[in-house]
Motif scaffolding. Structure first.
Motif, mmCIF file in Angstrom:
data_model
loop_
_atom_site.group_PDB
_atom_site.id
_atom_site.type_symbol
_atom_site.label_atom_id
_atom_site.label_comp_id
_atom_site.label_asym_id
_atom_site.label_seq_id
_atom_site.Cartn_x
_atom_site.Cartn_y
_atom_site.Cartn_z
ATOM 1 N N LYS A 139 -0.564 -58.432 -9.787
ATOM 2 C CA LYS A 139 0.545 -58.080 -10.270
ATOM 3 C C LYS A 139 0.288 -57.177 -11.874
ATOM 4 O O LYS A 139 -0.429 -57.813 -12.471
ATOM 5 N N LEU A 140 0.715 -56.042 -11.886
ATOM 6 C CA LEU A 140 0.415 -55.421 -13.130
ATOM 7 C C LEU A 140 1.430 -55.541 -13.962
ATOM 8 O O LEU A 140 2.557 -55.976 -13.544
ATOM 9 N N CYS A 141 1.004 -54.888 -15.301
ATOM 10 C CA CYS A 141 2.009 -55.181 -16.322
ATOM 11 C C CYS A 141 3.201 -54.434 -15.989
ATOM 12 O O CYS A 141 3.074 -53.169 -15.667
ATOM 13 N N PRO A 142 4.391 -54.883 -16.202
ATOM 14 C CA PRO A 142 5.661 -54.331 -15.606
ATOM 15 C C PRO A 142 6.116 -53.101 -16.422
ATOM 16 O O PRO A 142 6.913 -52.358 -16.207
ATOM 17 N N ARG A 143 5.336 -52.994 -17.692
ATOM 18 C CA ARG A 143 5.507 -52.025 -18.666
ATOM 19 C C ARG A 143 4.773 -50.597 -18.277
ATOM 20 O O ARG A 143 4.954 -49.628 -18.728
ATOM 21 N N LEU A 144 3.791 -50.771 -17.265
ATOM 22 C CA LEU A 144 2.928 -49.780 -16.938
ATOM 23 C C LEU A 144 3.899 -48.962 -16.114
ATOM 24 O O LEU A 144 4.448 -49.399 -15.113
ATOM 25 N N THR A 145 3.711 -47.531 -16.392
ATOM 26 C CA THR A 145 4.402 -46.586 -15.444
ATOM 27 C C THR A 145 3.365 -45.668 -14.878
ATOM 28 O O THR A 145 2.156 -45.330 -15.431
ATOM 29 N N ALA A 146 3.809 -44.804 -13.779
ATOM 30 C CA ALA A 146 2.678 -44.160 -13.111
ATOM 31 C C ALA A 146 3.232 -42.663 -12.914
ATOM 32 O O ALA A 146 4.685 -42.493 -12.719
ATOM 33 N N ASN A 147 2.550 -41.640 -12.572
ATOM 34 C CA ASN A 147 3.234 -40.242 -12.459
ATOM 35 C C ASN A 147 1.990 -39.407 -11.783
ATOM 36 O O ASN A 147 0.763 -39.582 -11.978
ATOM 37 N N SER A 148 2.619 -38.690 -10.627
ATOM 38 C CA SER A 148 1.658 -37.834 -10.146
ATOM 39 C C SER A 148 1.475 -36.540 -10.528
ATOM 40 O O SER A 148 0.924 -35.646 -10.067
ATOM 41 N N ASP A 149 2.280 -36.204 -11.893
ATOM 42 C CA ASP A 149 2.224 -34.953 -12.380
ATOM 43 C C ASP A 149 1.233 -35.077 -13.340
ATOM 44 O O ASP A 149 1.411 -35.619 -14.708
ATOM 45 N N VAL A 199 -1.250 -44.021 -24.667
ATOM 46 C CA VAL A 199 -2.293 -44.073 -23.810
ATOM 47 C C VAL A 199 -2.079 -43.097 -22.119
ATOM 48 O O VAL A 199 -1.028 -43.666 -21.511
ATOM 49 N N GLY A 200 -2.745 -42.103 -21.948
ATOM 50 C CA GLY A 200 -2.670 -41.480 -20.612
ATOM 51 C C GLY A 200 -4.096 -42.076 -19.822
ATOM 52 O O GLY A 200 -5.337 -41.674 -20.166
ATOM 53 N N ASN A 236 5.317 -48.189 -9.703
ATOM 54 C CA ASN A 236 6.430 -48.035 -10.470
ATOM 55 C C ASN A 236 7.717 -48.876 -10.074
ATOM 56 O O ASN A 236 8.384 -49.623 -10.565
ATOM 57 N N ASP A 237 7.824 -49.153 -8.764
ATOM 58 C CA ASP A 237 8.557 -50.093 -8.156
ATOM 59 C C ASP A 237 8.267 -51.407 -7.872
ATOM 60 O O ASP A 237 8.881 -52.208 -7.975
ATOM 61 N N ASN A 238 6.905 -51.685 -7.559
ATOM 62 C CA ASN A 238 6.415 -53.273 -7.369
ATOM 63 C C ASN A 238 5.618 -53.817 -8.230
ATOM 64 O O ASN A 238 5.272 -54.876 -8.178
ATOM 65 N N ASN A 239 5.232 -52.897 -9.178
ATOM 66 C CA ASN A 239 4.169 -53.289 -10.346
ATOM 67 C C ASN A 239 2.641 -53.875 -9.543
ATOM 68 O O ASN A 239 2.227 -54.881 -9.842
ATOM 69 N N ASP A 263 -2.139 -39.926 -5.193
ATOM 70 C CA ASP A 263 -1.041 -40.446 -4.024
ATOM 71 C C ASP A 263 0.155 -40.718 -4.398
ATOM 72 O O ASP A 263 0.258 -41.644 -5.291
ATOM 73 N N GLU A 264 1.348 -40.189 -4.013
ATOM 74 C CA GLU A 264 2.792 -40.412 -4.292
ATOM 75 C C GLU A 264 3.043 -41.805 -3.594
ATOM 76 O O GLU A 264 3.899 -42.338 -4.556
ATOM 77 N N ASP A 265 2.592 -42.332 -2.685
ATOM 78 C CA ASP A 265 2.878 -43.794 -2.630
ATOM 79 C C ASP A 265 2.117 -44.611 -3.352
ATOM 80 O O ASP A 265 3.012 -45.741 -3.737
ATOM 81 N N THR A 266 1.307 -44.455 -4.061
ATOM 82 C CA THR A 266 0.453 -45.314 -5.222
ATOM 83 C C THR A 266 1.297 -45.264 -6.191
ATOM 84 O O THR A 266 1.878 -46.456 -6.945
ATOM 85 N N VAL A 267 1.901 -44.173 -6.668
ATOM 86 C CA VAL A 267 2.686 -43.950 -7.844
ATOM 87 C C VAL A 267 4.001 -44.910 -7.570
ATOM 88 O O VAL A 267 4.461 -45.245 -8.659
#
Length: 333
Positions: free
Chosen positions: A54-64, A5-6, A41-44, A33-37
């Motif tokens: 607290k977000l699901c730890p398996r969720l990842t973010a990308n600014s691309d 899912v994207g 990724n770092d703090n969930n 926002d790069e800070d949000t990404v």
């Protein structure tokens, strides 16, 4: 096979839906926002929009955004309505063929009066399109409170698969084939919520709020059915459910706008102080245009439109509604 899912949009609801989906399948969220990404990724977490969650730890973010879109089996779009088209146009060459595209946005496009699924169909023809909607306050969902939503799409097979993607724990997802009705329910209730907020801001009380909800639902249903929605949809989660949540919760952005209008602030002052979008403000003029096009009476929406476009005050709106003639309850007035 697990679907990837994207999710486009790092606001409160986009982040919440991405976190829910990540519990079930690989999910990547795009944020400008790069800070949000980095924070996701770092703090969930996404403290700007979901403080303390607290977000699901398996969720990842990308600014691309191209990377997020090109690898998605399901594309979820949580972009504000007035930027929705531009973002889709910018990534359409990266969208894989035939993948479903789901809108989270409860707004209408100005100038064209189009629903977001209509915009998707125009830019990405051939893709199954749908909406995820309902009485869903992001902070409550992230806090683990029980909630229900609706995934609407015409294709029953894809609908069932998407239900599995978003259904998670106490967040129960129902299915509906009425895309038009579900989408319009989510759009139109925002305007009514501003009216409810205006009453609350003037200290009008529970009786007034209840009347606005009930008569507002009648307006939403009349226009929704005229535009092709099914009447029963507006009595469900995407209609009445979402309307009640948005008209009564202090977390509701549209009620928030109405409340401060009722206290005497200008629409410019209110919007300037917010970092999230209240779609009802943007949608009100379009809703009135549609009401005229379909010859549907919407007195509450009309009063809200006058206030958010600077042609009246909340007090004027309240008086205007009191002056309206009350006919039979089933009549269009």
């Amino acid at each position: 096979m697990k679907l990837k899912v994207g999710v486009l949009g790092g606001g409160s609801w986009g982040t919440t839906v991405a976190s829910l989906a990540a519990r079930n399948t690989e999910t990547v969220i795009w944020a400008r926002d790069e800070d949000t990404v980095a924070e996701i990724n770092d703090n969930n977490s996404n403290e700007k929009y979901l403080p303390g969650a607290k977000l699901c730890p398996r969720l990842t973010a990308n600014s691309d955004i191209a990377k997020v879109v090109s690898s998605a089996d399901v594309l979820v779009v949580g972009i504000p309505s007035q930027s929705f088209r531009d973002v889709l146009e910018s990534v359409k060459e990266h969208v894989r063929p035939w993948i479903p595209v789901v809108s989270l946005t409860k707004g209408l496009e100005r100038n064209t009066n189009k629903r977001m699924t209509e915009v998707i169909n125009e830019i990405l023809p051939g893709h199954p399109t749908g909406v995820l909607t309902g009485p869903n306050l992001a902070r409550e969902v992230m806090a683990g409170h029980a909630a229900a939503s609706v995934i609407a799409m015409e294709d029953p097979f894809i609908l069932k698969e998407l239900q599995k993607v978003f259904n998670s724990g106490l967040f129960r997802v129902y299915t509906n084939r009425d895309v038009i009705g579900c989408e319009l329910g989510g759009v139109l209730k925002n305007v009514i919520a501003i009216a409810a907020g205006m009453g609350d801001g003037q200290g009008a009380g529970v009786n007034t709020r209840s009347a606005i909800i009930a008569r507002g639902l009648a307006e939403v249903t009349r226009l929704g059915v005229a535009m092709g929605g099914e009447p029963q949809t507006f009595a469900g989660l995407a209609g009445l459910g979402d309307l009640v949540a948005t008209c009564t919760s202090e977390q509701s952005r549209n009620r928030h706008v109405g409340f401060h209008l009722g206290e005497g602030q200008t629409i410019e002052e209110i919007i300037e102080a917010m970092h999230m979008v209240a779609e009802g403000v943007k949608s009100a003029p379009t809703v009135i245009e549609l009401a005229k096009q379909y010859d549907v009476k919407m007195p509450i929406a009309y009063e809200v439109h006058k206030v958010v476009t600077g042609k009246g005050t909340a007090r004027d709106a309240y008086r205007g509604l009191l002056r309206s003639t009350a006919g039979a309850e089933r009549d269009a007035g």
